[in-house]
Design a protein around this motif. Structure first.
Motif, short mmCIF file in Angstrom:
data_model
loop_
_atom_site.label_atom_id
_atom_site.label_comp_id
_atom_site.label_asym_id
_atom_site.label_seq_id
_atom_site.Cartn_x
_atom_site.Cartn_y
_atom_site.Cartn_z
N LYS A 5 3.88 8.55 -10.42
CA LYS A 5 3.77 8.93 -9.41
C LYS A 5 2.56 7.56 -8.55
CE LYS A 5 4.17 13.48 -9.91
NZ LYS A 5 5.66 14.42 -9.54
N GLY A 6 3.11 6.50 -9.39
CA GLY A 6 2.01 5.12 -9.09
C GLY A 6 0.61 5.21 -9.12
N PRO A 49 3.44 3.07 -3.99
CA PRO A 49 2.62 4.22 -4.67
C PRO A 49 3.30 5.46 -4.57
CG PRO A 49 1.26 3.36 -4.21
CD PRO A 49 2.19 2.67 -3.79
N PHE A 50 3.05 5.76 -3.31
CA PHE A 50 3.56 7.61 -2.56
C PHE A 50 5.00 7.23 -2.04
CE2 PHE A 50 -0.73 5.02 -1.64
CZ PHE A 50 -1.26 6.37 -1.89
N VAL A 51 5.59 6.43 -2.19
CA VAL A 51 6.97 6.79 -1.53
C VAL A 51 7.98 6.16 -2.54
CG1 VAL A 51 6.26 6.97 0.82
CG2 VAL A 51 6.48 4.96 -0.39
N ASP A 52 7.75 5.94 -3.77
CA ASP A 52 8.50 5.45 -4.81
C ASP A 52 8.98 4.44 -4.56
OD1 ASP A 52 7.78 7.18 -6.45
OD2 ASP A 52 9.46 8.19 -5.93
N ASN A 53 8.75 3.03 -3.72
CA ASN A 53 9.37 2.24 -2.61
C ASN A 53 8.79 0.89 -3.20
OD1 ASN A 53 11.67 1.89 -1.57
ND2 ASN A 53 10.28 1.76 0.87
N THR A 95 -0.50 10.07 -7.47
CA THR A 95 -1.37 9.13 -8.05
C THR A 95 -2.76 8.31 -8.32
OG1 THR A 95 0.35 8.53 -5.64
CG2 THR A 95 -0.86 6.72 -6.56
N GLN A 111 -4.16 12.79 2.91
CA GLN A 111 -4.15 12.36 1.64
C GLN A 111 -5.94 12.58 1.63
OE1 GLN A 111 -4.35 12.00 5.64
NE2 GLN A 111 -4.17 9.34 5.40
N PHE A 145 1.35 -1.09 0.20
CA PHE A 145 0.05 -0.04 0.12
C PHE A 145 0.90 0.99 0.03
CE2 PHE A 145 -2.96 2.92 3.20
CZ PHE A 145 -3.91 3.04 2.01
N ALA A 146 2.13 1.05 0.71
CA ALA A 146 3.06 2.61 0.63
C ALA A 146 3.43 2.72 -0.47
CB ALA A 146 3.82 2.25 1.86
N PHE A 193 -0.48 13.28 -0.89
CA PHE A 193 -0.80 12.05 -1.59
C PHE A 193 -2.68 11.67 -1.46
CE2 PHE A 193 2.91 11.96 1.95
CZ PHE A 193 2.78 10.24 2.10
#
Lengths: 154, 372
Positions: free
Chosen positions: B337-338, B25-29, B303, B251, B22-23, B276
């Motif tokens: 950005k996801g 797409p928001f933090v490019d991880n 995103t 968000q 879940f994280a 977000f």
């Protein structure tokens, strides 16, 4: 220029983890280079400076005296996101870019934190590209966003 | 006995992995794959053997079903619960629970444009004591106690135009946009200001409030691009701006359900983009909104959430879901950005499990980071 901050403002500055000397530095730098946003209705000034990777803001008014001017600090705050280029300028604001003597707009700017770039709301000057974040956004929206970045990056 | 006693404990190993996904797409991880959010509401209750009415009438049960069933389908590890007319009771409507539908309005409606002047914005303190806010407090307190790892306090402006229109009757509202535009605008503004105060009340209690706001009634089946911009996009901007000023956010989920064939362009320079933000469009004409176009138009803004047609989720042909999900994933998965895979709107209550499997299977097959 003399810079004054009430005890209440100093308390807010301390609560936000800032130093009064840094806030004074922000004001001196802004006044020296005329890099600031001015509220055309109230004369309130918004200035910023990046100090140790933190963007520190001073919200102040200037009283012009006979011999010298005084800056009265209304508030100070900061954010850790790094401001980037303007994405768009959406609607007119009360702010004027003092450097360009041109209207500043509410819009969107790139913001980078922990190596991640996303967009965020800001006051922008399309002429010189300068970007400011107002106090309610820095202390609420961006502060919460920074916390989320830290949590999600962990 | 509380509703929590009806459910086995959450699989924390699953939750830990889903949280990382879940994280991503928001933090490019990049984690294991593109996440899937089919916008589950009453389907979660139905899948657990309860009814659509149970979902809406018993919010704590409903939101627990969402958290529980998300494990089965391997979806987002967050809980949510709502219906499309928040704040309307406070503004005078009576809602009736139905066996097979979300709550519907039984009026009374304001039938004359002049009646809009009788409406007033309910302030934050009043809202805290009233139905909608109390319901949100109940579900989030329940989640905080029983499913704390899934808690995201969400405030719903939802369909600012559609919910406002319910206050006067949808047909009346559409007519007023032509004959009494000032009354129509005033109505939407009153509804929006009340929703803003609701978001502020939620942020007061939980320290934050994700915002969900959409443009559903305001779409190209009914309105011109100009009207969508004036009545919906600008008010969505106003809603988020005011909510941010009162401590809600950061968000934001922008949900554009319905046909946004050409009006999709008017949102670009009107909306506020926070770090977000998720942006979602349901349809372009009769077809799902192409993720490739969504990426081209909005990929640099936020995103993105791509759409698989909700109709396919009850169509007895799982491969149709799989193929459309594949096409959308190929078009949107590399959004800068996801990207999240979703349905064009709420997944139908009687969604077939095989179709949900096809949706997630497509994300596993075509949404694996590093495979494109």
């Amino acid at each position: 220029m003399d810079i004054k901050a009430s005890d209440q403002v100093k308390e807010t500055v301390a609560k936000r983890g800032l130093k009064v000397d840094d806030v004074m530095d922000v004001i001196k730098t802004a006044e020296g280079g005329n890099k600031k946003a001015v509220d055309k209705n109230t004369g309130k000034i918004l200035a910023k400076k990046v100090i140790n990777n933190v963007t520190v803001y001073a919200d102040y008014n200037v009283e012009k005296g006979i011999l010298k001017s005084h800056a009265n600090v209304n508030s100070a705050y900061s954010h850790r996101m790094t401001l980037g280029k303007i994405v768009n300028a959406t609607e007119p604001s009360n702010w004027t870019c003092a450097h360009c003597n041109a209207p500043a707009f509410l819009g969107t700017a790139e913001m980078t934190y922990m190596g991640v770039s996303r967009n965020g709301p800001a006051v922008v000057c399309p002429k010189c590209g300068d970007v400011w974040v107002e106090e309610y956004l820095a202390t609420k929206t961006l502060a919460a966003a920074e916390g989320l970045f830290e949590k999600k990056k962990a | 006995m509380g509703y929590e006693e009806s459910f086995p404990p959450m699989d924390m190993k699953w939750h830990a992995n889903a949280t990382k996904r879940f994280a991503s797409p928001f933090v490019d991880n990049p984690h294991d794959r593109i996440d899937v959010d089919p916008i589950i509401l009453s389907h979660a209750a139905v899948a657990c053997g309860y009814t659509i009415r149970d979902f809406y009438e018993k919010p704590e049960l409903g939101i627990h079903c969402v958290g529980y069933i998300s494990q089965l389908y391997d979806l987002l590890p967050v809980t949510h619960w709502f219906y499309s007319m928040p704040w309307t009771r406070e503004l005078g409507l009576k809602l009736q629970y139905k066996e097979t539908l979300p709550p519907i309005s039984t009026g009374p409606i304001l039938s004359e444009p002049g009646d809009v002047d009788k409406l007033r914005v309910m302030d934050k303190e009043e809202l805290k004591k009233n139905f909608t806010q109390q319901e949100f407090y109940r579900i989030y307190d329940y989640v905080a106690k029983n499913l704390p790892m899934t808690l995201v306090p969400i405030s719903y402006g939802f369909d600012l135009v559609g919910a406002a229109a319910e206050l006067v009757g949808v047909e009346n509202f559409i007519m007023w946009t032509f004959t009494e535009p000032e009354a129509a605008k005033k109505l939407v503004k009153i509804y929006t200001d009340t929703s803003v105060n609701g978001a502020a009340a939620l942020a007061d209690k939980y320290g934050m409030a994700m915002l969900i706001v959409g443009s559903v009634l305001a779409n190209n089946d009914i309105f011109s691009d100009d009207a969508v911009e004036e009545y919906s996009a600008k008010m969505m901007r106003y809603y988020v701006d005011q909510a941010f000023r009162k401590g809600a956010g950061p968000q934001v989920f922008y949900h554009l359900c319905g046909n946004h064939e050409t009006d999709y362009k008017v949102f670009k320079d009107n909306l506020i983009w926070s770090p977000f933000t998720v942006f979602h469009i349901g349809y372009k004409g009769k077809n799902v909104f192409p993720s490739k176009l969504l990426k081209e138009e909005y990929g640099q803004k936020a995103t993105l959430m791509g759409s698989v047609d909700t109709k396919l989720m009850i169509n007895p042909n799982p491969v149709s879901v799989y193929n459309q999900a594949k096409e959308q994933l190929l078009g949107g998965r590399d959004a800068p950005k996801g990207y999240i895979l979703g349905n064009s709107c709420e997944c139908p209550p009687y969604t077939l499990p095989g179709q949900m499997l096809a949706l997630v299977k497509a994300a596993r097959d075509f949404g694996t980071y590093g495979s494109w």
